[in-house]
Design a protein around this motif. Structure first.
Motif, PDB file in Angstrom:
ATOM      1  N   VAL A 195       0.854  -1.194   0.000  1.00 32.59           N
ATOM      2  CA  VAL A 195       0.000   0.000   0.000  1.00 32.59           C
ATOM      3  C   VAL A 195       0.890   1.245   0.000  1.00 32.59           C
ATOM      4  N   LEU A 196       0.233   2.404  -0.107  1.00 31.49           N
ATOM      5  CA  LEU A 196       0.967   3.663  -0.247  1.00 31.49           C
ATOM      6  C   LEU A 196       1.992   3.942   0.844  1.00 31.49           C
ATOM      7  N   GLN A 197       1.686   3.514   2.071  1.00 34.06           N
ATOM      8  CA  GLN A 197       2.601   3.843   3.177  1.00 34.06           C
ATOM      9  C   GLN A 197       3.862   2.999   3.183  1.00 34.06           C
ATOM     10  N   PHE A 208      -1.588  -1.474  -4.126  1.00 33.94           N
ATOM     11  CA  PHE A 208      -3.033  -1.280  -4.006  1.00 33.94           C
ATOM     12  C   PHE A 208      -3.289   0.230  -4.100  1.00 33.94           C
ATOM     13  N   SER A 209      -2.876   0.808  -5.210  1.00 31.89           N
ATOM     14  CA  SER A 209      -3.038   2.256  -5.402  1.00 31.89           C
ATOM     15  C   SER A 209      -2.785   2.593  -6.865  1.00 31.89           C
ATOM     16  N   ALA A 210      -3.243   3.788  -7.233  1.00 34.13           N
ATOM     17  CA  ALA A 210      -2.957   4.281  -8.578  1.00 34.13           C
ATOM     18  C   ALA A 210      -1.577   4.924  -8.590  1.00 34.13           C
ATOM     19  N   GLY A 211      -1.227   5.567  -7.478  1.00 32.96           N
ATOM     20  CA  GLY A 211       0.089   6.208  -7.367  1.00 32.96           C
ATOM     21  C   GLY A 211       1.148   5.170  -7.014  1.00 32.96           C
ATOM     22  N   TYR A 212       2.380   5.410  -7.498  1.00 34.61           N
ATOM     23  CA  TYR A 212       3.445   4.439  -7.187  1.00 34.61           C
ATOM     24  C   TYR A 212       4.750   5.141  -6.817  1.00 34.61           C
ATOM     25  N   THR A 269      -8.828   2.532 -12.039  1.00 39.67           N
ATOM     26  CA  THR A 269      -9.978   2.016 -11.276  1.00 39.67           C
ATOM     27  C   THR A 269     -10.625   3.075 -10.388  1.00 39.67           C
ATOM     28  N   LEU A 270      -9.829   4.035  -9.937  1.00 36.27           N
ATOM     29  CA  LEU A 270     -10.364   4.996  -8.952  1.00 36.27           C
ATOM     30  C   LEU A 270     -10.743   6.348  -9.545  1.00 36.27           C
ATOM     31  N   THR A 271     -10.568   6.507 -10.849  1.00 36.47           N
ATOM     32  CA  THR A 271     -10.747   7.835 -11.471  1.00 36.47           C
ATOM     33  C   THR A 271     -12.088   8.484 -11.120  1.00 36.47           C
ATOM     34  N   SER A 313      -5.036  15.011  -4.677  1.00 33.59           N
ATOM     35  CA  SER A 313      -3.958  14.304  -5.357  1.00 33.59           C
ATOM     36  C   SER A 313      -2.889  13.790  -4.383  1.00 33.59           C
ATOM     37  N   ARG A 314      -1.884  14.620  -4.123  1.00 33.68           N
ATOM     38  CA  ARG A 314      -0.859  14.276  -3.132  1.00 33.68           C
ATOM     39  C   ARG A 314      -0.539  15.531  -2.326  1.00 33.68           C
ATOM     40  N   GLY A 315      -0.363  15.342  -1.012  1.00 27.98           N
ATOM     41  CA  GLY A 315      -0.146  16.475  -0.122  1.00 27.98           C
ATOM     42  C   GLY A 315       1.075  17.302  -0.471  1.00 27.98           C
ATOM     43  N   PRO A 318      -9.374  12.302   5.627  1.00 22.41           N
ATOM     44  CA  PRO A 318      -8.268  11.347   5.807  1.00 22.41           C
ATOM     45  C   PRO A 318      -7.931  10.528   4.554  1.00 22.41           C
ATOM     46  N   HIS A 319      -7.608  11.174   3.464  1.00 26.11           N
ATOM     47  CA  HIS A 319      -7.188  10.518   2.209  1.00 26.11           C
ATOM     48  C   HIS A 319      -8.198   9.427   1.789  1.00 26.11           C
ATOM     49  N   ILE A 320      -9.386   9.880   1.450  1.00 29.86           N
ATOM     50  CA  ILE A 320     -10.457   8.926   1.113  1.00 29.86           C
ATOM     51  C   ILE A 320     -10.931   9.048  -0.339  1.00 29.86           C
ATOM     52  N   GLY A 321     -10.109   9.652  -1.178  1.00 30.74           N
ATOM     53  CA  GLY A 321     -10.512   9.886  -2.575  1.00 30.74           C
ATOM     54  C   GLY A 321     -11.102   8.655  -3.268  1.00 30.74           C
ATOM     55  N   SER A 322     -10.479   7.520  -3.079  1.00 31.25           N
ATOM     56  CA  SER A 322     -10.928   6.307  -3.792  1.00 31.25           C
ATOM     57  C   SER A 322     -11.811   5.420  -2.926  1.00 31.25           C
ATOM     58  N   SER A 323     -12.240   5.966  -1.792  1.00 27.55           N
ATOM     59  CA  SER A 323     -12.864   5.116  -0.785  1.00 27.55           C
ATOM     60  C   SER A 323     -14.366   4.890  -0.979  1.00 27.55           C
ATOM     61  N   THR A 341     -15.140   0.708  -5.644  1.00 29.44           N
ATOM     62  CA  THR A 341     -13.797   1.031  -6.155  1.00 29.44           C
ATOM     63  C   THR A 341     -12.710   0.308  -5.376  1.00 29.44           C
ATOM     64  N   ARG A 342     -12.844   0.291  -4.042  1.00 32.11           N
ATOM     65  CA  ARG A 342     -11.810  -0.419  -3.271  1.00 32.11           C
ATOM     66  C   ARG A 342     -11.847  -1.920  -3.583  1.00 32.11           C
ATOM     67  N   ASN A 343     -13.025  -2.475  -3.865  1.00 31.16           N
ATOM     68  CA  ASN A 343     -13.086  -3.889  -4.264  1.00 31.16           C
ATOM     69  C   ASN A 343     -12.378  -4.091  -5.601  1.00 31.16           C
ATOM     70  N   ARG A 344     -12.622  -3.159  -6.513  1.00 29.07           N
ATOM     71  CA  ARG A 344     -11.976  -3.271  -7.829  1.00 29.07           C
ATOM     72  C   ARG A 344     -10.458  -3.120  -7.724  1.00 29.07           C
ATOM     73  N   MET A 345     -10.044  -2.209  -6.827  1.00 23.91           N
ATOM     74  CA  MET A 345      -8.591  -2.036  -6.627  1.00 23.91           C
ATOM     75  C   MET A 345      -7.981  -3.325  -6.080  1.00 23.91           C
ATOM     76  N   SER A 346      -8.716  -3.967  -5.165  1.00 23.18           N
ATOM     77  CA  SER A 346      -8.228  -5.194  -4.545  1.00 23.18           C
ATOM     78  C   SER A 346      -8.075  -6.284  -5.607  1.00 23.18           C
TER      79      SER A 346
HETATM   80  C1  DGY Z   1      -3.996   6.120  -4.915  1.00 25.60           C
HETATM   81  O1  DGY Z   1      -4.444   5.009  -5.235  1.00 25.60           O
HETATM   82  O2  DGY Z   1      -2.943   6.547  -5.383  1.00 25.60           O
HETATM   83  C2  DGY Z   1      -4.816   6.920  -3.953  1.00 25.60           C
HETATM   84  O3  DGY Z   1      -4.160   8.013  -3.466  1.00 25.60           O
HETATM   85  C3  DGY Z   1      -5.350   6.086  -2.831  1.00 25.60           C
HETATM   86  O4  DGY Z   1      -6.354   5.309  -3.345  1.00 25.60           O
END
Ligand code: DGY
Length: 326
Positions: A54-56, A77-81, A102-104, A243-245, A291-296, A300-305
């Motif tokens: 994950v992102l962290q 498990f994210s769009a960002g890498y 998936t999260l657009t 997007s990103r902080g 709390p960073h819930i853009g894709s939440s 969408t979270r199922n599709r990301m998974s």
């Molecule tokens: C991402 O996927 O990059 C988002 O910031 C979190 O879903």
């Protein structure tokens, strides 16, 4: 006997992806309700064939080296890498999977929700009622806000998410302007053709009523929104970041908000996540903090998974072409 590959999942994700992997591989999952700390991550990655992160999780050279020669894919498990050291992975032929588009739409929904919340003071008004401050029934000048329709939406970044926000804005009769680094004619999507106009960054900042940051974080966008750029904004304008902080220099934003260079900000992402309790933004009235819930959303979270899991299967089974890879 052929050994089953072992997959590390660094954080609990929606179960559909976990089940897909469990049906084929040995799966080791971090069951704690928090990310692995550095030492735990180092210990956990050893001898894995795949890592679903994950992102962290900072997947740097040390982690990649520690994982050892079996590692074939790091699937985030994210769009960002930006948390993955792509170069170190590439040198070892390790593939990087991500969740792509998936999260657009879900992220664009949130961005537009924040536009509405900021302009119409929705969060503030809810608090007003709960705090028993609503004493006199309907009031001619209570909670006067800013319209959304006929206002100017400025998008910083005009990729998939930026365009999806623009699509929503057309339904509100907004004027849409955008800024992006590399501008090409084909960048303008069909459904919003002729409705979104390219602008230089300073020009966008000086005319937009709502500015939505929808670009990715890279060397050019790091601290792009600093005091010099905040100064240019209209005093009545709102800044929204989904997007990103680190695209905003947060210290400068606090200064700008305190000095009323802009009317308010809605932030789903921060320079440091979670934000510290001492972060001055917490005490400020003209901000909305999420709390960073853009894709939440559930779907969408199922599709990301599912995507993160399928990327692993495709790479481990030699179908790289079918995987969503960086
Ligand atoms: C991402 O996927 O990059 C988002 O910031 C979190 O879903």
């Amino acid at each position: 006997m052929i050994k089953r590959p072992t997959v590390l999942i660094t954080r609990k994700i929606p179960t559909n992806g976990i089940e897909i992997l469990r049906s084929r591989y040995n799966v080791i999952i971090n069951e704690k309700d928090r990310p692995l700390n550095r030492n735990e991550l180092i210990k956990s990655v050893k001898d894995k064939d795949a890592i679903l992160c994950v992102l962290q999780d900072k997947i740097d050279k040390q982690i990649i080296d520690t994982a050892g020669p079996n590692l074939k894919i790091i699937s985030t498990f994210s769009a960002g890498y930006e948390h993955i050291d792509i170069e170190s992975a590439n040198k070892k032929g390790i593939r990087i999977g991500y969740t792509g588009d998936t999260l657009t739409e879900t992220t664009a929904d949130l961005a537009f929700g924040l536009v509405l919340c900021m302009g119409r003071r929705i969060v503030e008004a809810d608090k007003f009622v709960r705090d028993s401050k609503w004493k006199n029934g309907w009031c001619p000048e209570l909670m006067l806000g800013t319209d959304i329709h006929n206002k100017v939406l400025g998008l910083i970044g005009f990729g998939k998410i930026g365009k999806a926000v623009a699509k929503r804005a057309t339904g509100f009769d907004m004027e849409i302007i955008y800024y992006k680094r590399n501008i090409q004619k084909t960048d303008i999507g069909k459904d919003i053709k002729n409705k979104a106009k390219y602008c230089k960054l300073k020009e966008l900042l000086s005319i937009a009523d709502y500015i939505v940051i929808a670009c990715s974080l890279n060397d050019d966008s790091y601290h792009l929104i600093d005091i010099e750029n905040l100064k240019v904004m209209k005093k009545t304008a709102f800044l929204i970041n989904i997007s990103r902080g680190r695209i905003i220099k947060e210290r400068d934003l606090v200064f700008a908000l305190r000095n009323k260079y802009l009317a308010g900000a809605a932030l789903d992402v921060f320079e440091q996540e979670p934000i510290s309790r001492n972060n001055p933004l917490i005490k400020m009235k003209n901000v909305i903090l999420l709390p960073h819930i853009g894709s939440s959303s559930h779907s969408t979270r199922n599709r990301m998974s599912e995507t993160a899991a399928t990327n692993i299967i495709n790479v481990l089974e030699g179908n790289d072409k079918k995987a969503l890879l960086v």
